[in-house]
Design a protein around this motif. Sequence first.
Motif, short mmCIF file in Angstrom:
data_model
loop_
_atom_site.label_atom_id
_atom_site.label_comp_id
_atom_site.label_asym_id
_atom_site.label_seq_id
_atom_site.Cartn_x
_atom_site.Cartn_y
_atom_site.Cartn_z
N CYS A 38 3.02 -20.31 6.70
CA CYS A 38 2.25 -19.11 6.98
C CYS A 38 3.16 -17.99 7.49
O CYS A 38 3.07 -16.85 7.03
CB CYS A 38 1.16 -19.42 8.00
SG CYS A 38 0.23 -17.99 8.57
N LEU A 39 4.04 -18.31 8.43
CA LEU A 39 4.94 -17.30 8.99
C LEU A 39 5.85 -16.72 7.93
O LEU A 39 6.13 -15.51 7.92
CB LEU A 39 5.76 -17.92 10.12
CG LEU A 39 5.01 -18.38 11.36
CD1 LEU A 39 5.94 -19.11 12.31
CD2 LEU A 39 4.35 -17.20 12.07
N GLU A 40 6.32 -17.55 7.04
CA GLU A 40 7.30 -17.09 6.04
C GLU A 40 6.67 -16.30 4.91
O GLU A 40 7.27 -15.34 4.40
CB GLU A 40 8.05 -18.30 5.48
CG GLU A 40 9.19 -17.94 4.56
CD GLU A 40 10.03 -19.13 4.16
OE1 GLU A 40 11.01 -18.94 3.42
OE2 GLU A 40 9.71 -20.27 4.59
N HIS A 41 5.45 -16.65 4.52
CA HIS A 41 4.89 -16.08 3.29
C HIS A 41 3.60 -15.30 3.45
O HIS A 41 3.23 -14.55 2.53
CB HIS A 41 4.64 -17.21 2.27
CG HIS A 41 5.87 -17.96 1.88
ND1 HIS A 41 6.91 -17.39 1.18
CD2 HIS A 41 6.23 -19.25 2.12
CE1 HIS A 41 7.85 -18.29 0.98
NE2 HIS A 41 7.47 -19.43 1.54
N GLU A 42 2.89 -15.42 4.56
CA GLU A 42 1.54 -14.87 4.66
C GLU A 42 1.35 -13.81 5.74
O GLU A 42 0.37 -13.07 5.70
CB GLU A 42 0.55 -16.01 4.88
CG GLU A 42 0.57 -17.05 3.78
CD GLU A 42 -0.16 -18.34 4.16
OE1 GLU A 42 -1.03 -18.29 5.06
OE2 GLU A 42 0.13 -19.39 3.56
N VAL A 43 2.25 -13.72 6.69
CA VAL A 43 2.05 -12.81 7.82
C VAL A 43 2.47 -11.39 7.46
O VAL A 43 3.58 -11.18 6.95
CB VAL A 43 2.86 -13.31 9.05
CG1 VAL A 43 2.86 -12.26 10.15
CG2 VAL A 43 2.28 -14.62 9.55
N PRO A 44 1.64 -10.39 7.72
CA PRO A 44 2.04 -8.98 7.53
C PRO A 44 2.81 -8.48 8.76
O PRO A 44 2.24 -7.96 9.71
CB PRO A 44 0.69 -8.26 7.37
CG PRO A 44 -0.28 -9.08 8.15
CD PRO A 44 0.21 -10.51 8.06
N TRP A 45 4.09 -8.63 8.74
CA TRP A 45 4.92 -8.33 9.90
C TRP A 45 4.99 -6.82 10.18
O TRP A 45 4.90 -6.01 9.27
CB TRP A 45 6.35 -8.85 9.69
CG TRP A 45 6.43 -10.33 9.58
CD1 TRP A 45 6.59 -11.06 8.43
CD2 TRP A 45 6.37 -11.27 10.65
NE1 TRP A 45 6.63 -12.39 8.72
CE2 TRP A 45 6.51 -12.56 10.07
CE3 TRP A 45 6.24 -11.16 12.03
CZ2 TRP A 45 6.50 -13.73 10.83
CZ3 TRP A 45 6.23 -12.32 12.80
CH2 TRP A 45 6.35 -13.58 12.19
N GLU A 46 5.21 -6.49 11.44
CA GLU A 46 5.55 -5.13 11.84
C GLU A 46 6.80 -5.19 12.71
O GLU A 46 7.02 -6.17 13.42
CB GLU A 46 4.41 -4.47 12.64
CG GLU A 46 4.09 -5.17 13.95
CD GLU A 46 2.98 -4.47 14.73
OE1 GLU A 46 2.34 -3.58 14.17
OE2 GLU A 46 2.79 -4.84 15.91
N VAL A 47 7.63 -4.16 12.62
CA VAL A 47 8.82 -4.13 13.45
C VAL A 47 8.42 -3.71 14.85
O VAL A 47 7.53 -2.88 15.05
CB VAL A 47 9.89 -3.17 12.87
CG1 VAL A 47 9.42 -1.73 12.88
CG2 VAL A 47 11.21 -3.33 13.60
N SER A 48 9.05 -4.32 15.84
CA SER A 48 8.70 -4.06 17.23
C SER A 48 9.96 -3.73 18.02
O SER A 48 10.97 -4.43 17.91
CB SER A 48 8.01 -5.28 17.83
OG SER A 48 7.72 -5.08 19.20
N GLN A 49 9.89 -2.65 18.79
CA GLN A 49 10.95 -2.29 19.72
C GLN A 49 10.32 -2.07 21.09
O GLN A 49 9.13 -2.30 21.27
CB GLN A 49 11.66 -1.03 19.25
CG GLN A 49 12.36 -1.18 17.92
CD GLN A 49 13.23 0.00 17.62
OE1 GLN A 49 14.27 0.20 18.24
NE2 GLN A 49 12.81 0.80 16.65
N ARG A 50 11.14 -1.61 22.04
CA ARG A 50 10.62 -1.40 23.40
C ARG A 50 9.34 -0.57 23.35
O ARG A 50 9.27 0.47 22.72
CB ARG A 50 11.69 -0.70 24.25
CG ARG A 50 11.44 -0.82 25.74
CD ARG A 50 12.59 -0.21 26.52
NE ARG A 50 12.67 1.23 26.31
CZ ARG A 50 13.80 1.93 26.32
NH1 ARG A 50 14.95 1.31 26.48
NH2 ARG A 50 13.79 3.23 26.14
N ALA A 51 8.32 -1.01 24.08
CA ALA A 51 6.97 -0.45 23.92
C ALA A 51 6.91 1.05 24.19
O ALA A 51 6.17 1.77 23.52
CB ALA A 51 5.99 -1.18 24.84
#
Length: 227
Positions: A38-51
């Motif tokens: 799931c993590l490798e193929h299904e998650v719509p990732w967003e980049v995260s930096q200091r809030a």
Amino acid sequence: MISNELEIEPWRTRLLRDGRAQVRDFLQASAAERIRECLEHEVPWEVSQRADLAMEGPPPAPREDGELLRAAYARARDGFEFVFDRYRMVEALRDGRDPGLLLHVVLDFLNSPQFIEFTHELTGDSRIRMVSAMAARYRPGHFLNMHNDSARDEDRAFAYVINLGRGWQADWGGQLQFFGEGGDIVETFVPHWNSLSLFRVPQMHQVTLVSPWARDDRYSIAGWFRR
């Protein structure tokens, strides 16, 4: 979902003594494999930096990614900074995003009565009442520098990381390191496949830079056991 072979008492003893422990073979093998898929193929990732910089969105193109990393490294010279990809599991479930995604089931499990009881047994803290969670993906060049996980608006008892990077080697970076009062590194957890890294909050720690030659991304589910 938790391995049927897991013995709690040795890890409970170490947590009480040292305030941190890494449990190997934490999940059932089939559960670990399915979550990793799931993590490798299904998650719509967003980049995260200091809030406070409010820089979030889909992972950038390679050229932009290099610029993003160089800017993050420059800021890291002056204090707390991080850059990695994330999926905010609590917010996604609350907002009804990505129906059918396995991570929603994982979050429900982490907050089930059975798992909360497990946290009580493992940590010795019967005040834990909920588990927060996010998925994280550290690609080469990503890092999380020194901090202690304390928060004014949350009662965080323990921080945890379920590691799902395959065949992780120590020289790939991405290591969870803990600092003593003098600033020395006092212990290092390599993010071994299907391990649970757990430590009492607050505690100074960092995730070291993932090496350019790492043969996998550092996938995990992480968060806090909260009172």
